[in-house]
Every structure is written in structure tokens, then in C-alpha cells.
Design a protein around this motif. Structure first.
Motif, short mmCIF file in Angstrom:
data_model
loop_
_atom_site.label_atom_id
_atom_site.label_comp_id
_atom_site.label_asym_id
_atom_site.label_seq_id
_atom_site.Cartn_x
_atom_site.Cartn_y
_atom_site.Cartn_z
N ILE A 1 -9.08 -45.87 13.66
CA ILE A 1 -10.05 -44.86 14.06
C ILE A 1 -9.70 -43.54 13.41
O ILE A 1 -8.54 -43.25 13.13
CB ILE A 1 -10.08 -44.70 15.60
N ASP A 2 -10.70 -42.74 13.15
CA ASP A 2 -10.50 -41.47 12.47
C ASP A 2 -9.75 -40.51 13.38
O ASP A 2 -10.21 -40.19 14.48
CB ASP A 2 -11.88 -40.90 12.10
N GLN A 3 -8.60 -40.04 12.90
CA GLN A 3 -7.80 -39.11 13.71
C GLN A 3 -8.42 -37.71 13.72
O GLN A 3 -8.21 -36.95 14.65
CB GLN A 3 -6.37 -39.03 13.16
N GLY A 4 -9.14 -37.36 12.66
CA GLY A 4 -9.87 -36.09 12.62
C GLY A 4 -8.95 -34.88 12.67
O GLY A 4 -7.74 -34.95 12.46
N GLU A 5 -9.54 -33.71 12.95
CA GLU A 5 -8.79 -32.46 12.95
C GLU A 5 -7.88 -32.33 14.17
O GLU A 5 -7.03 -31.45 14.22
CB GLU A 5 -9.76 -31.28 12.90
N ASP A 6 -8.05 -33.19 15.17
CA ASP A 6 -7.22 -33.11 16.37
C ASP A 6 -5.76 -33.38 16.08
O ASP A 6 -4.89 -33.11 16.89
CB ASP A 6 -7.73 -34.10 17.43
N MET A 7 -5.45 -33.96 14.89
CA MET A 7 -4.07 -34.21 14.53
C MET A 7 -3.37 -32.93 14.05
O MET A 7 -2.16 -32.87 14.00
CB MET A 7 -4.00 -35.28 13.43
N GLU A 8 -4.15 -31.91 13.67
CA GLU A 8 -3.59 -30.70 13.07
C GLU A 8 -3.44 -29.62 14.13
O GLU A 8 -4.29 -28.75 14.28
CB GLU A 8 -4.48 -30.24 11.92
N MET A 9 -2.32 -29.68 14.88
CA MET A 9 -2.09 -28.73 15.96
C MET A 9 -0.65 -28.25 15.93
O MET A 9 0.26 -29.00 15.57
CB MET A 9 -2.37 -29.38 17.32
N THR A 10 -0.46 -27.00 16.35
CA THR A 10 0.89 -26.50 16.57
C THR A 10 1.40 -27.06 17.90
O THR A 10 0.64 -27.68 18.66
CB THR A 10 0.91 -24.97 16.63
N THR A 11 2.67 -26.82 18.20
CA THR A 11 3.21 -27.30 19.47
C THR A 11 2.45 -26.69 20.66
O THR A 11 2.13 -27.40 21.62
CB THR A 11 4.71 -26.97 19.59
N SER A 12 2.15 -25.40 20.58
CA SER A 12 1.42 -24.75 21.68
C SER A 12 0.02 -25.32 21.84
O SER A 12 -0.46 -25.57 22.95
CB SER A 12 1.32 -23.24 21.45
N GLU A 13 -0.65 -25.54 20.71
CA GLU A 13 -2.00 -26.11 20.76
C GLU A 13 -1.97 -27.52 21.33
O GLU A 13 -2.86 -27.89 22.10
CB GLU A 13 -2.61 -26.12 19.36
N TYR A 14 -0.94 -28.27 20.97
CA TYR A 14 -0.84 -29.63 21.49
C TYR A 14 -0.65 -29.60 23.01
O TYR A 14 -1.32 -30.35 23.75
CB TYR A 14 0.32 -30.39 20.83
N LEU A 15 0.25 -28.78 23.49
CA LEU A 15 0.51 -28.70 24.93
C LEU A 15 -0.73 -28.22 25.68
O LEU A 15 -1.02 -28.68 26.79
CB LEU A 15 1.70 -27.79 25.21
N GLN A 16 -1.48 -27.32 25.07
CA GLN A 16 -2.73 -26.87 25.67
C GLN A 16 -3.75 -28.01 25.74
O GLN A 16 -4.48 -28.16 26.72
CB GLN A 16 -3.31 -25.69 24.89
N ALA A 17 -3.78 -28.84 24.68
CA ALA A 17 -4.70 -29.99 24.66
C ALA A 17 -4.33 -30.97 25.78
O ALA A 17 -5.22 -31.52 26.46
CB ALA A 17 -4.65 -30.68 23.31
N VAL A 18 -3.04 -31.21 25.98
CA VAL A 18 -2.60 -32.09 27.07
C VAL A 18 -3.00 -31.50 28.42
O VAL A 18 -3.51 -32.21 29.30
CB VAL A 18 -1.08 -32.33 27.01
N SER A 19 -2.79 -30.19 28.59
CA SER A 19 -3.14 -29.52 29.84
C SER A 19 -4.64 -29.62 30.13
O SER A 19 -5.05 -29.85 31.27
CB SER A 19 -2.72 -28.05 29.80
N ARG A 20 -5.46 -29.46 29.08
CA ARG A 20 -6.91 -29.58 29.27
C ARG A 20 -7.29 -30.98 29.74
O ARG A 20 -8.12 -31.15 30.62
CB ARG A 20 -7.65 -29.24 27.96
N GLN A 21 -6.65 -31.99 29.14
CA GLN A 21 -6.98 -33.36 29.53
C GLN A 21 -6.55 -33.65 30.96
O GLN A 21 -7.24 -34.37 31.68
CB GLN A 21 -6.33 -34.34 28.56
N ILE A 22 -5.43 -33.10 31.38
CA ILE A 22 -5.00 -33.27 32.78
C ILE A 22 -6.04 -32.66 33.72
O ILE A 22 -6.41 -33.25 34.73
CB ILE A 22 -3.62 -32.63 33.01
N ALA A 23 -6.52 -31.46 33.36
CA ALA A 23 -7.50 -30.77 34.21
C ALA A 23 -8.82 -31.54 34.26
O ALA A 23 -9.52 -31.52 35.29
CB ALA A 23 -7.73 -29.36 33.68
N GLU A 24 -9.17 -32.21 33.15
CA GLU A 24 -10.46 -32.90 33.08
C GLU A 24 -10.40 -34.35 33.55
O GLU A 24 -11.42 -35.03 33.65
CB GLU A 24 -10.97 -32.87 31.63
N LEU A 25 -9.20 -34.82 33.87
CA LEU A 25 -9.02 -36.22 34.27
C LEU A 25 -9.75 -36.51 35.58
O LEU A 25 -9.81 -35.66 36.48
CB LEU A 25 -7.53 -36.49 34.44
N ASP A 26 -10.28 -37.71 35.69
CA ASP A 26 -10.95 -38.15 36.92
C ASP A 26 -9.88 -38.54 37.94
O ASP A 26 -9.37 -39.65 37.94
CB ASP A 26 -11.85 -39.35 36.60
#
Length: 227
Positions: free
Chosen positions: A33-58
Motif C-alpha cells: 500500500i502507498d505509504q504516502g507523505e505520512d512517512m515523512e515526519m519528525t519525531t514530534s510530528e510522529y508523536l502528535q500523529a499518535v496522539s491524534r489517533q488515540i483521541a479519535e479512537l472509538d
């Protein structure tokens, strides 16, 4: 052979162009599957992405899985997990946690196992049939009505996991899928699903681990109270 000639041959080998399939994998990722631009993140951006997913989790879907696993434990039913690569490691990790942890905290053992853990079985089925067939025969061997069978797949499209879940459905087991990206076939095949809506495989895998730690902690609390 002298060390010089051996070194020259090694250098020549390492300088050869990588096979074309490696180039495809570098662009599309190992799940195809296409990894896209989501692979290009700094450590802070990555941790923020994880935090967003936790907040959006069902959270309700996660609680449903905890209820399913707890009820399986109380009823003396089995809990089987399967996945590939990092998801396979997740299956092994949580089979360890649930089997050992609940035996120590509760009043009886929990028949929990990862179908990723018997390498001879996996190699035999892969060699004698095909890799897509490594889980289904194991599910048909171990699963029965109302047992819990969990498939973990970041892409949601791991064919061996899908076949295992379909077999579990046929056997009357309770099927659970942890998936990411678009959810893939797993989202449509498993009876209960927790979907991480991220297009980053690492984020999906991290969330799947967090989900199972949340389930484990919830179940452990209930088992300890009864114990």
C-alpha cells in the motif's frame, strides 16, 4: 581465496542494483500500500500523529473487545491471535500478557495463544501449500464456537489473516479485527472491529498495541476484583 579477493567479490555483490521488487517495496511499503507523505515526519510530528489517533479512537469499540475477552476467560473459552510482521509480534506479545497475567491474577488459566508462534507449523503450511494458508488450518484445529479469534493487520488486507477470520466465522467463533488504513477486507470480514484511521503503518501498529494494553488492563482489573 585471499582476503583481498574475498573483499572485492563482496564489494561487487553489494554494488549490484537492487532487484526491481525492492524498488516497488520502497515506494509502496511491505503491505503493498502507498505509504504516502505520512512517512515523512519528525519525531514530534510522529508523536502528535499518535496522539491524534488515540483521541479519535472509538473507545466504545475497544471496550466491546475487552468485554468479549473477559467473557471468554470467565466461560473457559480460547483466545487466538494472528498477524504478520509487526502485527505478528503484537499477537505474540499479547498472548504472553493474557496467558501469564490472567493466570497469576485470576482463579484459573486462560487458553490464549498466538498462531504466529509455531515456526515449524507455519513453515510446513507455507512450504506445502502457500503462505496465505498459514493461519486457516491452525484456526480450524484450535477454534470452536464462541472462542475468540483476533486478526491483526495494519493494511486490513493480509490474505492469511482474512482466511483465518473467515474460517473462524464458519466455526461459530467470535471474530475481532484490528486494522488501519481503509480497514481493508478485515474490516468487512471480522464481526467486531477496531479501526485505526491512519495511513501510516507505524502509527497503526502503535495504536494496535495500545488498544490491546487497554483491553488487557481492563480485563485484569475485573479478574483481580473477582479473585
Amino acid at each position: 581465496m585471499t582476503s583481498h579477493s574475498a573483499g572485492s567479490r563482496l564489494s561487487a555483490l553489494c554494488s549490484r542494483p537492487a532487484p526491481a521488487c525492492f524498488d516497488v517495496l520502497s515506494r509502496t511499503g511491505f503491505a503493498g500500500i502507498d505509504q504516502g507523505e505520512d512517512m515523512e515526519m519528525t519525531t514530534s510530528e510522529y508523536l502528535q500523529a499518535v496522539s491524534r489517533q488515540i483521541a479519535e479512537l472509538d473507545h466504545g469499540a475497544v471496550k466491546d473487545v475487552a468485554d468479549i475477552v473477559y467473557q471468554a476467560y470467565r466461560a473457559g473459552r480460547k483466545f487466538l491471535l494472528m498477524g504478520n510482521g509487526g502485527s505478528g509480534a503484537t499477537a505474540s506479545h499479547y498472548a504472553n500478557d493474557f496467558q501469564k497475567g490472567l493466570l497469576l491474577a485470576g482463579d484459573k488459566p486462560f487458553q490464549c495463544m498466538a498462531l504466529t508462534d509455531s515456526m515449524p507449523i507455519i513453515l510446513a503450511w507455507a512450504n506445502d501449500t502457500e503462505y496465505a494458508n498459514i493461519f486457516e488450518p491452525q484456526v480450524r484445529t484450535w477454534a470452536g464456537p464462541d472462542d475468540v479469534v483476533m486478526g491483526i493487520s495494519g493494511s486490513g488486507n493480509s490474505e492469511n489473516v482474512i482466511r483465518g477470520i473467515r474460517a473462524a466465522n464458519e466455526l461459530g467463533a467470535i471474530t475481532v479485527g484490528l486494522c488501519g488504513y481503509s480497514g481493508g477486507k478485515l474490516k468487512e470480514t471480522a464481526r467486531h472491529v477496531v479501526w485505526v484511521q491512519s495511513n501510516n503503518m507505524q502509527v497503526c501498529e502503535d495504536l494496535h498495541g495500545l488498544i490491546l494494553h487497554a483491553v488487557y488492563t481492563d480485563v485484569m482489573g475485573r479478574v483481580s476484583d473477582k479473585g
